[in-house]
Design a protein around this motif. Structure first.
Motif, PDB file in Angstrom:
ATOM      1  N   GLN A  75       0.813  -1.223   0.000  1.00  0.00           N
ATOM      2  CA  GLN A  75       0.000   0.000   0.000  1.00  0.00           C
ATOM      3  C   GLN A  75       0.842   1.267   0.000  1.00  0.00           C
ATOM      4  O   GLN A  75       0.340   2.360  -0.278  1.00  0.00           O
ATOM      5  N   ASP A  76       2.154   1.132   0.312  1.00  0.00           N
ATOM      6  CA  ASP A  76       3.020   2.313   0.342  1.00  0.00           C
ATOM      7  C   ASP A  76       3.728   2.571  -0.987  1.00  0.00           C
ATOM      8  O   ASP A  76       4.457   3.574  -1.117  1.00  0.00           O
ATOM      9  N   LEU A  77       3.525   1.701  -1.960  1.00  0.00           N
ATOM     10  CA  LEU A  77       4.191   1.888  -3.250  1.00  0.00           C
ATOM     11  C   LEU A  77       3.556   3.056  -4.003  1.00  0.00           C
ATOM     12  O   LEU A  77       2.345   3.097  -4.201  1.00  0.00           O
ATOM     13  N   LYS A  78       4.389   3.984  -4.435  1.00  0.00           N
ATOM     14  CA  LYS A  78       3.921   5.116  -5.216  1.00  0.00           C
ATOM     15  C   LYS A  78       4.860   5.297  -6.401  1.00  0.00           C
ATOM     16  O   LYS A  78       6.071   5.474  -6.228  1.00  0.00           O
ATOM     17  N   LEU A  79       4.297   5.264  -7.599  1.00  0.00           N
ATOM     18  CA  LEU A  79       5.077   5.432  -8.821  1.00  0.00           C
ATOM     19  C   LEU A  79       4.581   6.661  -9.571  1.00  0.00           C
ATOM     20  O   LEU A  79       3.375   6.891  -9.681  1.00  0.00           O
ATOM     21  N   SER A  80       5.499   7.408 -10.128  1.00  0.00           N
ATOM     22  CA  SER A  80       5.157   8.630 -10.853  1.00  0.00           C
ATOM     23  C   SER A  80       4.510   8.305 -12.194  1.00  0.00           C
ATOM     24  O   SER A  80       4.804   7.278 -12.823  1.00  0.00           O
ATOM     25  N   VAL A  81       3.654   9.201 -12.664  1.00  0.00           N
ATOM     26  CA  VAL A  81       3.046   9.015 -13.992  1.00  0.00           C
ATOM     27  C   VAL A  81       4.078   9.203 -15.102  1.00  0.00           C
ATOM     28  O   VAL A  81       3.833   8.845 -16.247  1.00  0.00           O
ATOM     29  N   THR A  82       5.245   9.770 -14.760  1.00  0.00           N
ATOM     30  CA  THR A  82       6.316   9.904 -15.759  1.00  0.00           C
ATOM     31  C   THR A  82       7.228   8.681 -15.772  1.00  0.00           C
ATOM     32  O   THR A  82       8.217   8.654 -16.514  1.00  0.00           O
ATOM     33  N   ASN A  83       6.901   7.661 -14.973  1.00  0.00           N
ATOM     34  CA  ASN A  83       7.662   6.419 -14.919  1.00  0.00           C
ATOM     35  C   ASN A  83       7.870   5.868 -16.327  1.00  0.00           C
ATOM     36  O   ASN A  83       6.932   5.706 -17.104  1.00  0.00           O
ATOM     37  N   ARG A  84       9.099   5.571 -16.680  1.00  0.00           N
ATOM     38  CA  ARG A  84       9.417   5.190 -18.061  1.00  0.00           C
ATOM     39  C   ARG A  84       8.949   3.773 -18.407  1.00  0.00           C
ATOM     40  O   ARG A  84       8.770   3.465 -19.588  1.00  0.00           O
ATOM     41  N   ALA A  85       8.746   2.930 -17.402  1.00  0.00           N
ATOM     42  CA  ALA A  85       8.138   1.631 -17.687  1.00  0.00           C
ATOM     43  C   ALA A  85       6.700   1.828 -18.158  1.00  0.00           C
ATOM     44  O   ALA A  85       6.238   1.164 -19.094  1.00  0.00           O
ATOM     45  N   PHE A  86       5.990   2.748 -17.512  1.00  0.00           N
ATOM     46  CA  PHE A  86       4.614   3.056 -17.882  1.00  0.00           C
ATOM     47  C   PHE A  86       4.545   3.825 -19.201  1.00  0.00           C
ATOM     48  O   PHE A  86       3.724   3.532 -20.075  1.00  0.00           O
ATOM     49  N   GLN A  87       5.425   4.797 -19.377  1.00  0.00           N
ATOM     50  CA  GLN A  87       5.369   5.657 -20.555  1.00  0.00           C
ATOM     51  C   GLN A  87       5.874   4.975 -21.829  1.00  0.00           C
ATOM     52  O   GLN A  87       5.294   5.140 -22.897  1.00  0.00           O
ATOM     53  N   TYR A  88       6.982   4.203 -21.702  1.00  0.00           N
ATOM     54  CA  TYR A  88       7.651   3.713 -22.906  1.00  0.00           C
ATOM     55  C   TYR A  88       8.000   2.225 -22.876  1.00  0.00           C
ATOM     56  O   TYR A  88       8.655   1.735 -23.791  1.00  0.00           O
ATOM     57  N   ASN A  89       7.584   1.511 -21.824  1.00  0.00           N
ATOM     58  CA  ASN A  89       8.001   0.112 -21.678  1.00  0.00           C
ATOM     59  C   ASN A  89       9.526   0.016 -21.761  1.00  0.00           C
ATOM     60  O   ASN A  89      10.079  -0.905 -22.360  1.00  0.00           O
TER      61      ASN A  89
END
Length: 271
Positions: free
Chosen positions: A12-26
């Motif tokens: 529940q403490d995990l927080k990832l940014s929306v600019t995370n490159r795994a999310f943005q570009y795999n």
């Protein structure tokens, strides 16, 4: 609990940014590992493939990935999750920082999760031939992650057709792999498997099985083969780090499963 950048963290403490490159570009890769009775299967092969993936993606991997600390902490996580007897660990590695296609850094971030797992069933599987997608060789095709949507689409086709798995071909119509397994067949006493130039993943079990066969004096051939060649094989099976399963049917064609041969492999590889 999970492991995030080498620290134990409640989910529940995990927080990832929306600019995370795994999310943005795999922009990364992943490894799926099996722990059995407190030990990893083929840990050295996982390290080798992670090193190859990092080199292909120009990622700077911390020294503790190779020096024992990562293995120790992953096993600690498996123990915390009551998965030390038989568990499935997924390690996702991606490039840190923001930026567009051109990255700002080659440093990494990573995340590991663990689930209790079960050995795969012994029963043979029925396999269709994937029509919607094809594999294609690239500097990124031999490890897991960059081409994941291809296997997602193959999985959707599997659901629609009712097969247990799908045989994915390359752009020239050669046998490449299954959705999440490499494919093998035995012909004239030799073990055959598709060449990496088909775009198949260089699987952990592919490495281990090739090594074991060569140690036993069994010839191994990396080939370009059309699907109909499987119909004449003495034994056809799929294999990944979770285990080995015979393929009893390809579309409407019955295939050979040499159970004695497969049991010998399983015993030799301890899977």
């Amino acid at each position: 609990m999970l492991l995030y950048n080498n620290h134990f963290l409640p989910l529940q403490d995990l927080k990832l940014s929306v600019t995370n490159r795994a999310f943005q570009y795999n922009d990364g890769f992943f490894e799926t590992m099996i722990v059995v009775n407190g030990k990893f299967r083929f840990w050295a092969d996982h390290q080798s493939r992670m090193n190859e993936a990092a080199a292909a993606l120009h990622l700077a991997i911390p020294a503790y990935f190779w020096e024992g600390e990562l293995e120790e902490k992953l096993l600690q996580l498996a123990k915390q999750r009551n998965a030390i007897k038989y568990g499935r660990i997924k390690l996702k590695v991606w490039r840190a920082g923001d930026g567009l296609y051109t990255p700002q850094t080659n440093e990494i971030e990573w995340l590991a999760t663990v689930d209790i797992a079960q050995p795969i069933p012994e029963a043979g599987v029925s396999v269709g031939i994937c029509l919607g997608v094809r594999t294609c060789f690239s500097p990124l095709s031999h490890f897991k992650g960059p081409q994941a949507p291809l296997y997602v689409l193959a999985g959707i086709e599997k659901q629609a057709t009712g097969f247990d798995d799908m045989l994915v071909l390359d752009t020239q119509g050669h046998v490449s792999e299954l959705i999440s397994s490499n494919i093998f067949w035995v012909t004239e006493g030799a073990l055959c498997t598709p060449a990496l130039e088909t775009g198949c993943v260089n699987g952990i079990m592919r490495r281990g099985l090739t090594r074991w066969c060569l140690q036993q004096g069994i010839a191994v051939r990396e080939v370009l083969a059309k699907p109909e060649e499987l119909n004449q094989a003495d034994c056809v099976f799929g294999a990944n780090v979770t285990g080995i399963r015979g393929i009893e049917r390809l579309v409407d064609q019955q295939l050979q499963i040499n159970n004695a041969w497969l049991q010998g492999i399983k015993a030799g590889l301890q899977v």
